[in-house]
Design a protein around this motif. Sequence first.
Motif, PDB file in Angstrom:
ATOM      1  N   THR A 345       0.835  -1.210   0.000  1.00  0.00           N
ATOM      2  CA  THR A 345       0.000   0.000   0.000  1.00  0.00           C
ATOM      3  C   THR A 345       0.868   1.257   0.000  1.00  0.00           C
ATOM      4  O   THR A 345       0.536   2.251  -0.652  1.00  0.00           O
ATOM      5  CB  THR A 345      -0.953   0.020   1.206  1.00  0.00           C
ATOM      6  N   LEU A 356      -5.929   3.489  -0.487  1.00  0.00           N
ATOM      7  CA  LEU A 356      -7.060   2.652  -0.086  1.00  0.00           C
ATOM      8  C   LEU A 356      -7.909   3.441   0.901  1.00  0.00           C
ATOM      9  O   LEU A 356      -7.585   3.538   2.082  1.00  0.00           O
ATOM     10  CB  LEU A 356      -6.575   1.358   0.564  1.00  0.00           C
ATOM     11  N   THR A 360      -9.280  -2.156   5.432  1.00  0.00           N
ATOM     12  CA  THR A 360      -9.042  -3.548   5.046  1.00  0.00           C
ATOM     13  C   THR A 360      -9.588  -4.444   6.148  1.00  0.00           C
ATOM     14  O   THR A 360      -9.229  -4.301   7.320  1.00  0.00           O
ATOM     15  CB  THR A 360      -7.546  -3.800   4.835  1.00  0.00           C
ATOM     16  N   PRO A 386      -8.763  -6.257   1.488  1.00  0.00           N
ATOM     17  CA  PRO A 386      -8.863  -4.838   1.142  1.00  0.00           C
ATOM     18  C   PRO A 386     -10.093  -4.556   0.296  1.00  0.00           C
ATOM     19  O   PRO A 386     -10.591  -5.434  -0.411  1.00  0.00           O
ATOM     20  CB  PRO A 386      -7.578  -4.569   0.357  1.00  0.00           C
ATOM     21  N   TYR A 388     -12.261  -1.318  -2.091  1.00  0.00           N
ATOM     22  CA  TYR A 388     -12.084  -0.044  -2.794  1.00  0.00           C
ATOM     23  C   TYR A 388     -13.436   0.421  -3.326  1.00  0.00           C
ATOM     24  O   TYR A 388     -14.239  -0.408  -3.791  1.00  0.00           O
ATOM     25  CB  TYR A 388     -11.088  -0.202  -3.944  1.00  0.00           C
ATOM     26  N   TRP A 396      -6.729   0.320  -9.262  1.00  0.00           N
ATOM     27  CA  TRP A 396      -7.230  -0.698  -8.328  1.00  0.00           C
ATOM     28  C   TRP A 396      -6.959  -2.089  -8.885  1.00  0.00           C
ATOM     29  O   TRP A 396      -6.565  -3.004  -8.146  1.00  0.00           O
ATOM     30  CB  TRP A 396      -8.706  -0.470  -8.056  1.00  0.00           C
TER      31      TRP A 396
END
Length: 465
Positions: A345, A356, A360, A386, A388, A396
């Motif tokens: 990340t 993000l 998560t 995770p 999005y 992504w």
Amino acid sequence: MPTLRNWNGDIRFDVSDSQLKTPTQISDVQDIVKQAFENNQQVTVVGAMHSTTECMVGRGVVISMKNMDQILSVDKENLTVTVQGGATLHQVCLHLRELGFQLPVILEFGNFQIGAMSGTHANDTSITRNAQFSSFVAGVKLVTPAGDIMEVSERLNTQYLSAVRSHFGMLGVVCEVTIRIFKTQPLHVNFQTVEVDWFLDHFSEGLKALKEANDQVFGMIFPNTGKLVWQCRKFGKLGGENSKQTPLAALLGPIESKGIDLFGSLFIPLMKSTTAIHLPPDAAELVNDALIDLPLKIIEHSSYIIDPCQRGIIYGKEDPGFEFYDWMIPENNWVDMVRSFLELTGRFRREHQFILTLPTVIYFLRQDQAALLSRSYTSNMIAVDPMYPNPSNPTWKLFRLAFNEIAMKHGGVPHINKTRDGAISHFAKAHDQESLKQYLEIRKKFDPKNLFINDFFKTMFSGYL
């Protein structure tokens, strides 16, 4: 020509009017399947289409079970409920709640259909008992790919039960499901907030403490702030000490019961707002941090009680907009996996200005061999999931592909219904090979013409069929 779409609208496929079937009784299902069998037509059964993979996309006959949604019986002595395959989790929860019972596993999304849940990776989180819904399936009545009715249960055709608990629509049409139930057990919920690095450095003692004090634990990692939130849940008794409410219960209880939970009702709207206003990366990160800190201060040290049957709520078509990306990691590898994930990340934040904005998710699966394709077949597992808010964002997708690689290196197992770009390429290789072989042998016995295996599963099992 109807267009079917998954829950967040990112997967769509057309079905001709003549090929979309909505049976109302088992004899209708038999007629549909027998005709398809005679014409060598592919058959796909769809539920609520909550999946974010193409596992529910069909090219031939598509059967929707939405009109077979009756709750057939509740056996109070043997503690089971029997429902038609199209009954939703929300329906069953409401019915059982009135009788003082609950399902062993209750997910947040009440739209799920029980027929689909009976044989997929649908799960909650638990550290004291099995967390996969299918593990509590006591029996099913299905229409086989040849159009015959077969019962598979703990008494009849038992040799197929562990395969049926992983049917994924590939063994026929599940028309009725019998599930084990429990007497109502209210959940006492409280929260802990820690630094991610601290928990990773003290993983053994931290995990032991969570397991000793709780029945369920649901976590959220905020990669941009380094925060880790545990939602700790413990079952209590009706009217017992745990039923006493705290001052914040009036606020948090309704959020938990009427929203998807604090995550769905509090964090997701805030994170979506951050994304929607298209701030520059540096500004977005600052706003994101601020929006996280306030909710955490609100919930920290709070507690409340909820009836688990209130958790399965109905989402509207406009509600979902985000995408899950779910991998289970063996408990012994989880710390190294999370460190690698946080490095990933950070790299994407620096190199791609990619943040993000959603937390998560972390949840737990005990080792569970009740279903042949169980994701915790060989060991205790902990998720790194995770999410999005914009599934079509090309960065992504780049992140997902990079995430796949590190998850595989740490012994991860993807979610067939949720891990887009991951399950189709990696599940068969990641899963226990002996149970996979056993499953595919049973599947072939049920469906020698391969009518109930769509393109997604043909690709996923390529080299194994």
